[in-house]
Design an enzyme around this catalytic site. Structure first.
Site: not given
Length: 292
Positions: A190, A249
């Site tokens: 990701r 994050c």
């Protein structure tokens, strides 16, 4: 409900941010200890943390919903609420000033870190994470109960330490000028942009200049890895712990795991980017680094 033991909460853990299952088991039901289930699952997991809590939780635990105790007007997931909203929400749960707060989650060490960090930045003096979380508690055959827990209302004085919370402009400045190191807790695929973001409308990739340290690399069996392993992981990510660090994050959850890891090494981050990639990746005005 478990009967309070003769050992009271005033016997606080000697140091650190964690308590053991044994420590908590000896204090279940103590009037100045509150147990908090802060379980949360990714939108793609197909799981309901609240339903799982109602089905089985540590006796006396209240459920802390990070999506509900949040600024829901922001359009971003579980952003920190106002001081007034936080004080009201946790007071309704029965969490008051002076209490020892023990946070856990159903995965071991995942969203409990975000729960811990939230109480920490709102000024809780004695807040800890349960080592091993609910999985270890279950594995040890310790008691569980079902249903909702309703504790008497309490008063929590919320004082938000805004210096510990990075906004998008702080992160843009750090990205452009290198005033702080950006450390991203998302999985490598990701971060690199090789996998799509789980949230609709959010681009793949990462903030320019950010480094990657997946939160899974600093956790084993529901607890932080040992200090030498943590130092090696941080160094491999290219982070100088002598310089300021902002953790981030996908939506501010696993960034708190990196916070706890750095804090355990005696080098806590400067701040956590509350909006994280959910904010940065959904803005066309902000540059994103994706696949080469």
């Amino acid at each position: 409900m478990t009967t309070p033991s003769v050992t009271t909460a005033s016997a606080l853990p000697p140091d650190g941010r964690f308590v053991t299952t044994q420590w908590l088991a000896e204090r279940l039901g103590a009037p100045d200890v509150v147990v908090v289930d802060a379980s949360w699952h990714l939108p793609t997991a197909g799981r309901s943390a609240r339903a799982e809590y109602v089905d089985a939780h540590i006796p006396g635990a209240v459920f802390f919903d990070i999506d509900a105790v949040a600024d829901r007007s922001s359009g971003l997931p579980h952003m920190l609420p106002s001081e007034e909203a936080f004080s009201e929400a946790v007071g309704t749960l029965g969490i008051g000033d002076g209490m020892t707060i023990v946070v856990y989650d159903s995965l071991g060490l995942f969203s409990a870190a975000r729960g811990w960090w939230t109480f920490f930045v709102f000024g809780a003096a004695n807040v800890f994470v349960l080592e091993g979380g609910l999985p270890q508690w279950r594995d040890e055959g310790r008691p569980l109960e079902a249903g909702e827990v309703m504790l008497p209302p309490a008063h929590f004085t919320a004082r938000l330490d805004r210096s510990r919370v990075a906004g998008v402009e702080d992160v843009a400045q750090a990205s452009a000028a290198g005033s702080a190191q950006l450390l991203d807790a998302r999985p490598g695929e990701r971060f690199r942009g090789d996998a799509p973001d789980p949230r609709a409308g959010v681009r793949a990739g990462h903030i320019p200049g950010a480094r990657n340290l997946p939160s899974s690399d600093v956790v084993a069996n529901g607890r932080l890895r040992d200090p030498d392993q943590l130092r090696a992981a941080v160094a491999a990510a290219g982070i100088d712990t002598a310089q300021p660090v902002i953790t981030s994050c996908g939506s501010g959850v696993t960034a708190a795991i990196l916070w706890m890891a750095l804090d355990s090494l005696g080098t806590p981050p400067a701040a956590l980017y509350d909006g994280s990639w959910a904010e940065w990746g959904s803005s066309d005005r902000l540059i994103a680094i994706g696949p080469a």
